[in-house]
Write an enzyme that holds these catalytic residues in place. Structure first.
Site, mmCIF file in Angstrom:
data_model
loop_
_atom_site.group_PDB
_atom_site.id
_atom_site.type_symbol
_atom_site.label_atom_id
_atom_site.label_comp_id
_atom_site.label_asym_id
_atom_site.label_seq_id
_atom_site.Cartn_x
_atom_site.Cartn_y
_atom_site.Cartn_z
ATOM 1 N N ARG A 29 0.345 -1.287 0.387
ATOM 2 C CA ARG A 29 0.204 0.211 -0.078
ATOM 3 C C ARG A 29 0.755 1.070 0.625
ATOM 4 O O ARG A 29 2.063 1.132 0.843
ATOM 5 C CB ARG A 29 -1.113 0.147 1.500
ATOM 6 C CG ARG A 29 -1.923 0.899 1.289
ATOM 7 C CD ARG A 29 -2.180 1.696 2.766
ATOM 8 N NE ARG A 29 -1.300 0.822 4.304
ATOM 9 C CZ ARG A 29 -2.095 0.251 5.679
ATOM 10 N NH1 ARG A 29 -3.422 0.710 5.275
ATOM 11 N NH2 ARG A 29 -1.497 1.121 6.339
ATOM 12 N N HIS A 108 -3.400 -3.738 -4.731
ATOM 13 C CA HIS A 108 -2.032 -3.704 -3.299
ATOM 14 C C HIS A 108 -3.696 -4.242 -1.973
ATOM 15 O O HIS A 108 -4.045 -3.875 -1.940
ATOM 16 C CB HIS A 108 -1.566 -2.408 -3.437
ATOM 17 C CG HIS A 108 -2.747 -1.320 -3.415
ATOM 18 N ND1 HIS A 108 -3.092 -1.742 -1.948
ATOM 19 C CD2 HIS A 108 -2.598 -0.138 -3.864
ATOM 20 C CE1 HIS A 108 -3.958 -0.429 -1.922
ATOM 21 N NE2 HIS A 108 -3.300 0.368 -2.660
ATOM 22 N N CYS A 109 -2.182 -4.640 -1.064
ATOM 23 C CA CYS A 109 -3.512 -4.324 0.396
ATOM 24 C C CYS A 109 -2.005 -4.053 0.905
ATOM 25 O O CYS A 109 -1.788 -3.673 0.240
ATOM 26 C CB CYS A 109 -2.934 -6.228 0.343
ATOM 27 S SG CYS A 109 -1.872 -7.081 -0.075
ATOM 28 N N VAL A 110 -2.450 -4.406 2.186
ATOM 29 C CA VAL A 110 -0.787 -3.624 3.119
ATOM 30 C C VAL A 110 0.122 -3.431 2.650
ATOM 31 O O VAL A 110 1.083 -2.805 2.214
ATOM 32 C CB VAL A 110 -1.904 -3.621 5.029
ATOM 33 C CG1 VAL A 110 -0.323 -2.902 5.297
ATOM 34 C CG2 VAL A 110 -3.208 -2.621 4.816
#
EC number: 3.1.3.48
Length: 176
Positions: A29, A108-110
């Site tokens: 992220r 994206h994720c974290v």
């Protein structure tokens, strides 16, 4: 060395996954502070769509100003996507690859290790890879990606011919 610099150095590099003419960029992220660097990375990889599968934590205005669409498909960390997210993911791919077959979709994720790789693995499975090969392809570029619960989900996932090449053109796809 500043704390910010050390944290940035620890972030995994974006992972470009290419298969059968489709391109995905798995990233962690960005933040409002790193958004300009993130945009440069996206442009370098011909990204026209970002799929955000974590909770919103940065302003998307600059991305949109640069012609990059942001689609929110958040789902719980450490888990697999609910059916609605899976369906919307394939709709995004259909729309984007029909509009611009050469483009890359960033997701994206974290940390870019769980939720984002699972969505890319689903696309790879729909493109014909066995789940083991899809996971291996992603893990080769994104070490530590996909946890046991997510792996079990991918193992049970049955492709539905959602991504299928049309007219023999290697870069075109359709969602059925």
């Amino acid at each position: 060395m500043s704390i910010t610099m050390r944290q940035k150095d620890l972030r995994p590099a974006p992972a470009l996954i290419e298969y059968k003419g489709m391109k995905f960029l798995i990233t962690d992220r960005p933040s409002d502070i790193t958004i300009n660097h993130y945009i440069m990375e996206l442009k370098k990889n011909n990204v026209n769509t970002v799929v955000r599968v974590c909770e919103p934590s940065y302003n998307t205005d600059e991305l949109e100003t640069q012609g990059i669409t942001v689609k929110d498909l958040a789902f719980e960390d450490g888990t697999f996507p609910p059916q609605q997210v899976v369906d919307e993911w394939f709709e995004v791919l259909k729309d984007k690859y029909q509009q611009n077959p050469e483009a890359c979709v960033a997701v994206h994720c974290v940390a870019g290790l769980g939720r984002a790789p699972v969505l890319v693995a689903l696309a790879l499975i729909e493109l014909g890879l066995k789940y083991e090969a899809a996971v291996e392809m992603i893990r080769d570029k994104r070490r530590g990606a996909i946890n046991a619960k997510q792996l079990s989900f991918l193992e049970k996932y049955k492709p539905k011919a959602r991504l299928k090449h049309k007219n023999g053109h290697k870069n075109s796809c359709s969602v059925q």
